[in-house]
Design an enzyme around this catalytic site. Structure first.
Site, short mmCIF file in Angstrom:
data_model
loop_
_atom_site.label_atom_id
_atom_site.label_comp_id
_atom_site.label_asym_id
_atom_site.label_seq_id
_atom_site.Cartn_x
_atom_site.Cartn_y
_atom_site.Cartn_z
N PHE A 14 -27.35 10.99 50.09
CA PHE A 14 -27.86 12.20 49.57
C PHE A 14 -29.41 12.18 49.64
CE2 PHE A 14 -24.22 11.52 46.80
CZ PHE A 14 -23.39 12.58 47.12
N SER A 48 -27.08 17.51 70.02
CA SER A 48 -27.63 19.02 69.98
C SER A 48 -28.04 19.32 71.14
CB SER A 48 -29.08 18.62 69.32
OG SER A 48 -29.89 19.37 69.39
N ALA A 49 -28.25 20.74 71.41
CA ALA A 49 -28.41 21.18 72.71
C ALA A 49 -29.99 20.60 73.01
CB ALA A 49 -28.42 22.89 72.59
N ILE A 62 -23.81 21.06 57.97
CA ILE A 62 -22.64 20.92 58.79
C ILE A 62 -21.50 20.37 58.29
CG2 ILE A 62 -21.90 20.68 61.22
CD1 ILE A 62 -24.99 21.16 61.83
N TYR A 81 -24.73 20.84 69.32
CA TYR A 81 -24.47 22.08 68.97
C TYR A 81 -25.88 22.85 69.50
CZ TYR A 81 -22.62 19.03 65.28
OH TYR A 81 -21.93 18.15 64.48
N PHE A 82 -25.51 24.21 69.46
CA PHE A 82 -26.71 25.11 69.65
C PHE A 82 -27.41 25.30 68.33
CE2 PHE A 82 -27.14 25.63 74.19
CZ PHE A 82 -26.21 24.91 74.76
N GLY A 121 -24.10 17.15 53.77
CA GLY A 121 -25.07 18.09 54.17
C GLY A 121 -24.31 19.36 54.74
N ASN A 148 -30.49 14.10 51.96
CA ASN A 148 -30.61 15.44 52.25
C ASN A 148 -29.67 16.34 51.46
OD1 ASN A 148 -32.80 17.38 53.30
ND2 ASN A 148 -31.56 17.67 55.17
N LYS A 186 -30.74 11.65 69.94
CA LYS A 186 -29.54 12.10 70.20
C LYS A 186 -29.12 11.63 71.73
CE LYS A 186 -28.79 14.49 66.55
NZ LYS A 186 -27.87 13.93 65.58
N PHE A 231 -22.03 12.75 61.25
CA PHE A 231 -23.20 13.55 60.80
C PHE A 231 -24.52 13.04 60.46
CE2 PHE A 231 -18.96 15.77 60.16
CZ PHE A 231 -19.19 16.84 60.82
N TYR A 258 -36.83 13.37 68.29
CA TYR A 258 -35.57 13.76 67.81
C TYR A 258 -34.54 13.92 68.87
CZ TYR A 258 -31.68 16.61 65.96
OH TYR A 258 -30.52 17.13 65.71
P1 NAD Z 1 -28.20 17.73 56.95
O1 NAD Z 1 -29.41 16.95 56.59
O2 NAD Z 1 -27.93 18.95 55.95
O3 NAD Z 1 -27.06 16.79 56.82
C1 NAD Z 1 -26.99 15.60 56.98
C2 NAD Z 1 -26.55 14.71 55.78
O4 NAD Z 1 -26.75 13.26 55.99
C3 NAD Z 1 -27.10 14.72 54.43
O5 NAD Z 1 -26.20 14.98 53.50
C4 NAD Z 1 -27.97 13.21 54.24
O6 NAD Z 1 -28.11 13.31 52.74
C5 NAD Z 1 -27.07 12.46 54.86
N1 NAD Z 1 -27.56 11.17 55.62
C6 NAD Z 1 -28.72 11.16 56.36
N2 NAD Z 1 -29.08 10.18 56.45
C7 NAD Z 1 -28.01 9.11 55.88
C8 NAD Z 1 -27.96 7.64 55.78
N3 NAD Z 1 -28.71 6.95 56.31
N4 NAD Z 1 -26.75 7.47 55.01
C9 NAD Z 1 -25.86 8.17 54.55
N5 NAD Z 1 -26.14 9.73 54.62
C10 NAD Z 1 -27.05 10.28 55.20
O7 NAD Z 1 -28.16 18.08 58.34
P2 NAD Z 1 -26.98 18.99 59.10
O8 NAD Z 1 -27.89 20.26 59.63
O9 NAD Z 1 -25.91 19.03 58.25
O10 NAD Z 1 -27.01 18.27 60.67
C11 NAD Z 1 -25.96 17.34 60.72
C12 NAD Z 1 -26.02 16.63 61.98
O11 NAD Z 1 -25.92 17.72 63.04
C13 NAD Z 1 -27.45 15.79 62.26
O12 NAD Z 1 -26.95 14.71 62.89
C14 NAD Z 1 -28.31 16.73 62.96
O13 NAD Z 1 -29.07 15.94 63.75
C15 NAD Z 1 -27.03 17.37 64.00
N6 NAD Z 1 -27.62 18.53 64.54
C16 NAD Z 1 -28.02 19.61 63.25
C17 NAD Z 1 -28.35 20.98 63.95
C18 NAD Z 1 -28.69 22.10 62.91
O14 NAD Z 1 -29.49 22.83 63.39
N7 NAD Z 1 -28.56 21.78 61.66
C19 NAD Z 1 -28.21 21.12 65.48
C20 NAD Z 1 -27.81 20.15 66.28
C21 NAD Z 1 -27.54 19.12 65.48
#
Ligand code: NAD
Ligand code: UDP
Length: 377
Positions: A35, A127-128, A14, A179-180, A12, A37, A155, A83, A151
């Site tokens: 995959f 998450s913030a 991050i 994360y912010f 994903g 997302n 967290k 993640f 959501y």
């Molecule tokens: P993203 O959707 O780009 O990445 C998440 C990854 O997890 C994807 O590759 C997806 O395919 C995979 N995934 C989802 N469910 C799955 C499962 N059941 N089994 C295996 N793989 C699975 O999201 P991101 O932006 O990279 O965020 C990563 C983490 O950080 C998440 O937990 C999100 O809640 C947290 N977060 C993100 C943000 C942001 O703004 N992006 C802010 C705060 C917290």
């Protein structure tokens, strides 16, 4: 001996940037992703960006605790970065049970596999959003959480599950990183954020408006009590965020004593920027004024969010280095590499299907192993 990290959701946004920084720091990485997302092409780019191929891919679902346990055991994982999960606030409001089920089951599965195998270092993507609408700005970790959507509640619940688990196991150590607002992309332009459909978040929306995919940016509210009336956030470059994870895991792996089994740590810059400031910086990065209109406030938005990042600095000596200008430049560089999806009525970023044949490494010739399970029976 190299330490090996499991990144669930490592394909994903991050997770992929963090995988690159882990590889660059000399770690071996195993990605577990289903995959839902993301896509394999992004994973195939990681060794090229990082300059090392010490990364393996297991395609599967993190909610499958037996699979997670098999991966931990087979790959002799030293630490887990969790993640994987769903992250859209509006979707969580529309379908809270989906979020409670998927995010919480995923975390419980990871924790139970770690307990069973004896893997005892965890970093969790929090998450913030757990701070809700706090007036305490900048916000330290000591501010009591106050979540306002399902959501965010997942967290917080997961943080509490980690508290309980860490307390029940000797030598278990976890960091929940709050994360912010992660934005930007890797400077290579090979990886970045690819929201599906119309983006909800400001940076991808601005990037699409700059690329001509959207007509203009709708600013959600111009009457907030901020310097120019538009909402303010603590944007953090995704590469700085990724480096924060490397610093955090180094801290966990080097800690011999265990005074606090689970700590929550902000990952933000401590600098706030309004929507208009971001628009101005992004317009400078792309060389023309991005059109915008100021509309009504978006339901559920807070006026401002700002991290107190001092705990991360004190605990694991992490300090973000990349400013708003770099965030905009890198985000724009990534956006420019994207293509329109052929045959689709909707113009969407195409990192999933970009051919980039000379940048991709096939599974036959590369140590990345793709399959539903890459562990022995
Ligand atoms: P993203 O959707 O780009 O990445 C998440 C990854 O997890 C994807 O590759 C997806 O395919 C995979 N995934 C989802 N469910 C799955 C499962 N059941 N089994 C295996 N793989 C699975 O999201 P991101 O932006 O990279 O965020 C990563 C983490 O950080 C998440 O937990 C999100 O809640 C947290 N977060 C993100 C943000 C942001 O703004 N992006 C802010 C705060 C917290
Ligand atoms: N925002 C906006 N137009 C958009 C998307 C977001 O004006 O199309 C504003 C939003 O109101 C907030 C800021 O940009 O003030 C950041 O929004 P985002 O959704 O990226 O982050 P979050 O609100 O979840 O922190």
């Amino acid at each position: 001996m190299k330490k090996r990290i499991l990144t669930t959701g490592g394909a994903g946004y991050i997770g992929s940037h963090t995988t690159v920084e882990l590889l660059k720091a000399g770690y071996s990485v195993v990605i577990l992703d289903n995959f839902e997302n993301s896509d394999r092409d992004r994973v195939a780019r990681l060794p090229l960006i990082a300059g090392t191929a010490d990364v393996r891919l297991v395609e599967g679902d993190v909610r499958d605790a037996q699979l997670v346990a098999d991966v931990l055991k087979h790959h002799k994982i030293d630490a887990v970065m969790h993640f994987a999960g769903k992250k859209a606030v509006s979707e969580s409001v529309a379908d809270p049970l989906l979020y409670y089920h998927d995010n919480i089951t995923g975390a419980v599965s990871v924790l139970s596999a770690m307990r069973d195998i004896g893997c005892n270092k965890l970093i969790f993507s929090s998450s913030a959003t757990v701070y809700g609408n706090t007036n305490h700005l900048p916000t330290p970790e000591t501010v009591p959480p106050s979540v306002s959507n399902p959501y965010g509640r997942t967290k917080l619940i997961i943080e509490e599950i980690i508290d309980d688990t860490a307390a029940s196991l000797s030598n278990f150590q976890a960091l929940s990183l709050r994360y912010f607002n992660p934005v930007g992309a890797h400077s290579s332009g090979f990886i970045g954020e690819c929201p599906r459909g119309v983006p909800n978040n400001l940076f991808p929306y601005i990037a699409q408006a700059a690329a001509g995919i959207r007509d203009y940016v709708q600013i959600h509210g111009g009457d907030y009590e901020t310097s120019d009336g538009t909402g303010s956030r603590d944007y953090i470059h995704v590469v700085d965020l990724a480096r924060g994870h490397v610093a955090a895991v180094e801290h966990l792996l080097s800690a011999s004593t265990n005074p606090t089994p689970h700590r929550k740590v902000n990952l933000g810059t401590g600098q706030g920027h309004t929507v208009l400031q971001v628009l101005q910086a992004f317009s400078k990065a792309c060389g023309f004024q991005i059109p915008y209109r100021i509309g009504p406030r978006r339901a559920g938005d807070v006026a401002a969010s700002l991290a107190d990042p001092s705990l991360g600095l004190a605990l694991f000596h992490w300090k973000p280095m990349l400013g708003l200008e770099q965030m905009c430049q890198d985000h724009w560089h990534f956006q420019k590499r994207e293509r329109n999806k052929p045959g689709s009525g909707v113009r969407m970023p195409l990192c999933a299907h970009e051919t980039a044949s000379n940048h991709l490494v096939s599974n036959e010739t590369h140590p990345l192993t793709a399959g539903s399970r890459d562990v022995p029976n």
